[in-house]
Every structure is written in structure tokens, then in C-alpha cells.
Design a protein around this motif. Structure first.
Motif, PDB file in Angstrom:
ATOM      1  N   UNK A  40       0.804  -1.212   0.000  1.00  0.00           N
ATOM      2  CA  UNK A  40       0.000   0.000   0.000  1.00  0.00           C
ATOM      3  C   UNK A  40       0.836   1.260   0.000  1.00  0.00           C
ATOM      4  N   UNK A  41       2.013   1.217   0.621  1.00  0.00           N
ATOM      5  CA  UNK A  41       2.843   2.427   0.682  1.00  0.00           C
ATOM      6  C   UNK A  41       3.261   2.893  -0.705  1.00  0.00           C
ATOM      7  N   UNK A  42       3.550   1.977  -1.610  1.00  0.00           N
ATOM      8  CA  UNK A  42       3.888   2.433  -2.959  1.00  0.00           C
ATOM      9  C   UNK A  42       2.676   3.059  -3.640  1.00  0.00           C
ATOM     10  N   UNK A  43       1.488   2.546  -3.329  1.00  0.00           N
ATOM     11  CA  UNK A  43       0.282   3.172  -3.866  1.00  0.00           C
ATOM     12  C   UNK A  43       0.152   4.607  -3.403  1.00  0.00           C
ATOM     13  N   UNK A  44       0.443   4.868  -2.118  1.00  0.00           N
ATOM     14  CA  UNK A  44       0.392   6.236  -1.613  1.00  0.00           C
ATOM     15  C   UNK A  44       1.466   7.097  -2.271  1.00  0.00           C
ATOM     16  N   UNK A  45       2.645   6.547  -2.438  1.00  0.00           N
ATOM     17  CA  UNK A  45       3.718   7.305  -3.066  1.00  0.00           C
ATOM     18  C   UNK A  45       3.341   7.682  -4.494  1.00  0.00           C
ATOM     19  N   UNK A  46       2.779   6.752  -5.238  1.00  0.00           N
ATOM     20  CA  UNK A  46       2.346   7.053  -6.596  1.00  0.00           C
ATOM     21  C   UNK A  46       1.288   8.149  -6.615  1.00  0.00           C
ATOM     22  N   UNK A  47       0.348   8.065  -5.681  1.00  0.00           N
ATOM     23  CA  UNK A  47      -0.719   9.062  -5.628  1.00  0.00           C
ATOM     24  C   UNK A  47      -0.164  10.458  -5.373  1.00  0.00           C
ATOM     25  N   UNK A  48       0.653  10.598  -4.353  1.00  0.00           N
ATOM     26  CA  UNK A  48       1.187  11.921  -4.037  1.00  0.00           C
ATOM     27  C   UNK A  48       2.136  12.407  -5.130  1.00  0.00           C
ATOM     28  N   UNK A  49       2.859  11.499  -5.754  1.00  0.00           N
ATOM     29  CA  UNK A  49       3.739  11.891  -6.850  1.00  0.00           C
ATOM     30  C   UNK A  49       2.938  12.475  -8.012  1.00  0.00           C
ATOM     31  N   UNK A  50       1.778  11.880  -8.289  1.00  0.00           N
ATOM     32  CA  UNK A  50       0.976  12.335  -9.418  1.00  0.00           C
ATOM     33  C   UNK A  50       0.218  13.627  -9.141  1.00  0.00           C
ATOM     34  N   UNK A  51      -0.178  13.856  -7.882  1.00  0.00           N
ATOM     35  CA  UNK A  51      -1.130  14.937  -7.625  1.00  0.00           C
ATOM     36  C   UNK A  51      -0.587  16.105  -6.817  1.00  0.00           C
ATOM     37  N   UNK A  52       0.596  16.001  -6.236  1.00  0.00           N
ATOM     38  CA  UNK A  52       1.066  17.041  -5.313  1.00  0.00           C
ATOM     39  C   UNK A  52       2.313  17.728  -5.851  1.00  0.00           C
ATOM     40  N   UNK A  53       2.219  19.049  -5.977  1.00  0.00           N
ATOM     41  CA  UNK A  53       3.374  19.889  -6.250  1.00  0.00           C
ATOM     42  C   UNK A  53       3.815  20.555  -4.941  1.00  0.00           C
ATOM     43  N   UNK A  54       5.075  20.992  -4.859  1.00  0.00           N
ATOM     44  CA  UNK A  54       5.514  21.703  -3.655  1.00  0.00           C
ATOM     45  C   UNK A  54       4.599  22.893  -3.354  1.00  0.00           C
ATOM     46  N   UNK A  55       4.197  22.984  -2.095  1.00  0.00           N
ATOM     47  CA  UNK A  55       3.321  24.058  -1.664  1.00  0.00           C
ATOM     48  C   UNK A  55       1.846  23.749  -1.758  1.00  0.00           C
ATOM     49  N   UNK A  56       1.455  22.633  -2.373  1.00  0.00           N
ATOM     50  CA  UNK A  56       0.039  22.273  -2.442  1.00  0.00           C
ATOM     51  C   UNK A  56      -0.493  21.919  -1.056  1.00  0.00           C
ATOM     52  N   UNK A  57      -1.766  22.250  -0.835  1.00  0.00           N
ATOM     53  CA  UNK A  57      -2.417  21.941   0.434  1.00  0.00           C
ATOM     54  C   UNK A  57      -2.977  20.520   0.383  1.00  0.00           C
ATOM     55  N   UNK A  58      -2.606  19.704   1.354  1.00  0.00           N
ATOM     56  CA  UNK A  58      -3.077  18.326   1.466  1.00  0.00           C
ATOM     57  C   UNK A  58      -3.762  18.160   2.811  1.00  0.00           C
ATOM     58  N   UNK A  59      -4.995  17.681   2.782  1.00  0.00           N
ATOM     59  CA  UNK A  59      -5.773  17.445   3.997  1.00  0.00           C
ATOM     60  C   UNK A  59      -5.453  16.054   4.527  1.00  0.00           C
ATOM     61  N   UNK A  60      -5.175  15.967   5.824  1.00  0.00           N
ATOM     62  CA  UNK A  60      -4.974  14.678   6.491  1.00  0.00           C
ATOM     63  C   UNK A  60      -5.816  14.645   7.755  1.00  0.00           C
ATOM     64  N   UNK A  61      -6.177  13.441   8.159  1.00  0.00           N
ATOM     65  CA  UNK A  61      -6.908  13.272   9.409  1.00  0.00           C
ATOM     66  C   UNK A  61      -5.976  13.491  10.591  1.00  0.00           C
ATOM     67  N   UNK A  62      -6.554  13.804  11.739  1.00  0.00           N
ATOM     68  CA  UNK A  62      -5.754  14.065  12.932  1.00  0.00           C
ATOM     69  C   UNK A  62      -6.419  13.404  14.145  1.00  0.00           C
ATOM     70  N   UNK A  63      -5.863  12.265  14.596  1.00  0.00           N
ATOM     71  CA  UNK A  63      -4.596  11.645  14.208  1.00  0.00           C
ATOM     72  C   UNK A  63      -4.698  10.949  12.858  1.00  0.00           C
ATOM     73  N   UNK A  64      -3.517  10.574  12.339  1.00  0.00           N
ATOM     74  CA  UNK A  64      -3.476   9.939  11.029  1.00  0.00           C
ATOM     75  C   UNK A  64      -2.364   8.906  10.979  1.00  0.00           C
TER      76      UNK A  64
END
Length: 430
Positions: free
Chosen positions: A127-151
Motif C-alpha cells: 500500500x505504501x507504494x500506492x500512496x507514493x504514486x498518488x502523491x507523486x501524481x497529484x502534489x506539487x511543492x506548496x500544495x495543500x493536502x488534507x490529512x486526518x488528525x490523528x493519522x
């Protein structure tokens, strides 16, 4: 019982790798690191494996979110290996995954509420590679990413590695507080690019995102043009309560839902086999990105997983896990009531692996990173709350994994945890 190292310091040194002071001109002894290296943080969760292995005394291990050793179908996997591994298992495979495994996933998913198609799938190294692929495709430096708290901070750390700015949104008994999300986003004056959520039996809280909130989250994602990263390692492990419709049930083939799945919690984490399910238009990009990582997922293990899934015993295996993990969760509930009753509150998950424990009253003055040190010396390990928040929140809380420990060992571990809390209270009361 004693330890020979300072466990918290060891965890922090393993999990966080600061680069300031080592980057620069190689002539003066510093290394020419890329700027993104400052955004790389490790995992306290994963580092706990190395830390615990170094201990010389008996430890009840509530820390790692791993299946119980006895829940892994070792004998079946050995038998399958003897049957299926041949020369084709030890050469390069297709980057998108072995065709037979993709077919097996499609066939099995056709029996679930969220069927899929081969053109939507790419097999990943866990699953970790799936997350890496996702963030690689959709996130540029400075983009806002929402995460749960705790996460699950391995996920948020991946977002940080691509330069994301994180927005933490509180979790309650119904999962991410989507009303709070809308308010917090409004306060930033920015639009999120990605919303990262673990909707079922969340790691670490064990809570499940309600149907109303799932529906609202989809609405917000479409308003903002944000991708929902739907990380669901635990959804097949429901042992109580009613099924909650998934994002792809609510909005079939939604282009703004990127689903990350893994066999780690259902079969064995060491196999490192998972998959992503996403809009078919993304598949060429996913293949290109993965080719720059590992060329292909471990081929022998893909062959093992394919046969296990396709031979017909997979659902029976999952049913056994659900029954066993319910027993273990109830054993942990009972042990906490006996040894920590009135001193803590816990979540009440309907599946998955985890309880989220919050200290109450005067005990809440005990910082759980310090409690971790004392507990490890007493012979029990957990993950402190601050390790499960990118900003270090939840000093009064911690995560326990009930899945990996037998009821008998759980009783021992919670008793040791109560002793550790007594010792920690003495320190703070001085």
C-alpha cells in the motif's frame, strides 16, 4: 526490567532524519543534498520494529499494526509456492502487474460492493507504494493536502516528501469531521489539492467515516477539484456493525477517487503486494511513475497471491480473520476495563486492528512519549500519540494494536501498561 538504551531517543533518531547542517559544499565535508531532503521524515511506527528487536527482555507488542503470526496462512503459502513458482516467477514482470493477478483481483472484487475493471488497476509494492504514486501524481511543492488528525503518519510523511503543506482535520467517533474540514479550509483561504483519508477502521483511531460524511466529502472534493486518496487496508476486516458504502459505491468510477489497497493486513505484510484502483486515464502515468521506482512488483509474490486468491479459499480466510480479531479486540477491551478502568477512554472499532486510548483525569498529565519509555522497560510497547500527528499533537493519547496479540498476552500487556502508568504518575506528581 531494564533497557540498555533510551527508547524514545532511539525512536526519534530512527524516524526523523534532519538534513540541515549536512547539505552544502562537499569540499567542507557536507553533502550536496536536494532541497526536498529536508521534507523527508521517517516513521516512528516502522522504526519501532528495529527498536523492539534490540531489546533483551520480554515485550508484549501492541505497537506494530501487523497481522498475528498465527493468522498468516504460512502452510498454504508454502504449498502454493511449491506449485506455482517456476522460471516465469524469477524474471521481470509487467509494470502494471501480472495479468493473472489482475484478473484474480477483478474476479474477487466482482463479489464485493465495489467491482472494478482491469484497465483501472496497477499492482504495487504494498500500500505504501500506492500512496507514493498518488502523491507523486497529484502534489506539487506548496500544495495543500488534507490529512486526518490523528493519522497514519507514513502517509502524511509521503505527502511531505513531495513538498505538501498539511492541514490536519480532527477525527471523532464518525471519522474525519467533514464540517470542521470545510471550516478549516475556508480559514486557510486556499483550496486543497488532495484529501487523504482512511475511511474504514482508521489507523490509528479505529473509527469509521460515516456515510453522511463520505457523501459530503465527495461533494467537497468536486467543488474544490481535489483528489480523494482512499486508503483502505482494513475494509475487509469488519467484525461488527453494518457495512458502510464506499466512495466508489456512492459515486461509481468517480475520477476524483484514487483507491489504495493492499494484501498486507489480509495475507502477510512481508509479501509487499497491493494495488491501486483509479481512473483508467491515469494508468499510463502510474506505469511510467512506477517504472522509475522498481520496474515491477515482486513477481514470485504476485504469483503466490494470485493463486491464493483464485483457488477459492480467500473468503474463508477473511472470515476466520474477522472472527479472530473480534475475539482479540474484546479481550483487549476487557483487560483495559480490569486494569485501567476509569483512567482511560478508548474508541470502539467495528473492525481493523486498532484502539485509540486517551488518558483521563490526573493521568492525562502524563506525556505518552515518556509513558512509552517506562512501558517499554516494564515489557509492553505501543505507539505514542504525537507519533501519529504531523504536528505532534495527542500528548495524552496512544495507539494499541489488538490484532497481533493473543488474549492471554494481551492481559499481561495491559497489566504491565497499568504498572507503567502508575510509575509515570509518580514522576509527574513529584
Amino acid at each position: 526490567m531494564t533497557t540498555t538504551t533510551s527508547p524514545l531517543t532511539t525512536l526519534e533518531s530512527l524516524a526523523r532524519k534532519p538534513t540541515r547542517g549536512i547539505a552544502g559544499d562537499p569540499a567542507d565535508g557536507r553533502l550536496p543534498l536536494a532541497g526536498r531532503a529536508d521534507g523527508l521524515v521517517g516513521s516512528v511506527i516502522d522504526s519501532s520494529t528495529s527498536l523492539l528487536a534490540a531489546q533483551q527482555h520480554d515485550i508484549v507488542r501492541f505497537a506494530m499494526g501487523a497481522p498475528a503470526a498465527e493468522a498468516i496462512p504460512t502452510a498454504q503459502l508454502r504449498r502454493i509456492a511449491a506449485e506455482v513458482l517456476d522460471a516465469s516467477s524469477f524474471t521481470y514482470g509487467a509494470t502494471e502487474g501480472e495479468p493473472a493477478l489482475i484478473d484474480a483481483i477483478v474476479a474477487h472484487r466482482s463479489t464485493t460492493p465495489e467491482p472494478t475493471r482491469a484497465e483501472r488497476l496497477v499492482v504495487t509494492s504494498g500500500g505504501m507504494q500506492g500512496l507514493d504514486l498518488a502523491f507523486k501524481l497529484f502534489v506539487d511543492p506548496g500544495d495543500l493536502v488534507v490529512v486526518e488528525s490523528p493519522t497514519y503518519t507514513n502517509g502524511s510523511a509521503t505527502a511531505l516528501s513531495y513538498g505538501a503543506d498539511l492541514l490536519e482535520v480532527p477525527v471523532d467517533e464518525d471519522g474525519m469531521n467533514v464540517d470542521a474540514l470545510e471550516t478549516l479550509v475556508g480559514e486557510t483561504g486556499r483550496t486543497p489539492k488532495v484529501i487523504y483519508t482512511i475511511p474504514n477502521f482508521q489507523n490509528p483511531s479505529g473509527t469509521t467515516l460515516s456515510l453522511r460524511r463520505r457523501t459530503r466529502l465527495l461533494e467537497l472534493a468536486h467543488r474544490w477539484g481535489a483528489m480523494i486518496i482512499d486508503d483502505d487496508p482494513y475494509g475487509a476486516l469488519r467484525f461488527a456493525g453494518e457495512h458502510v458504502r464506499g466512495f466508489r459505491e456512492i459515486s461509481p468510477d468517480d475520477p476524483l477517487v484514487f483507491s489504495v489497497r493492499t494484501f498486507s493486513k489480509e495475507l502477510a505484510p512481508g509479501l509487499r503486494v497491493g494495488w491501486v484502483d483509479a481512473d483508467a486515464r491515469l494508468r499510463p502515468l502510474l506505469i511510467a511513475a512506477k517504472q522509475a521506482m522498481d520496474t515491477c512488483t515482486n513477481v514470485p509474490n504476485q504469483h503466490l497471491v494470485e493463486r491464493f486468491v483464485s483457488q477459492g479459499g480467500y473468503d474463508q480466510h477473511l472470515a476466520g480473520l474477522r472472527q479472530e480479531y473480534r475475539t482479540r479486540k474484546e479481550a483487549m477491551d476487557a483487560a483495559i476495563a480490569r486494569h485501567l478502568g476509569g483512567r482511560v477512554t478508548t474508541t470502539d472499532p467495528d473492525g481493523g486492528f486498532f484502539l485509540w486510548v486517551t488518558l483521563q483525569g490526573e493521568d492525562a498529565r502524563v506525556p505518552t512519549p515518556r509513558l512509552f519509555e517506562i512501558a517499554l522497560a516494564e515489557g509492553v510497547a505501543f505507539i505514542p500519540g504525537p507519533a501519529l500527528s504531523p504536528s505532534g499533537r495527542f500528548q495524552d493519547a496512544f495507539r494499541l494494536c489488538f490484532a497481533s496479540t493473543s488474549p492471554e498476552r494481551t492481559e499481561v500487556g495491559v497489566e504491565r501498561l497499568a504498572r507503567a502508568l502508575d510509575r509515570a504518575r509518580v514522576e509527574v506528581d513529584r
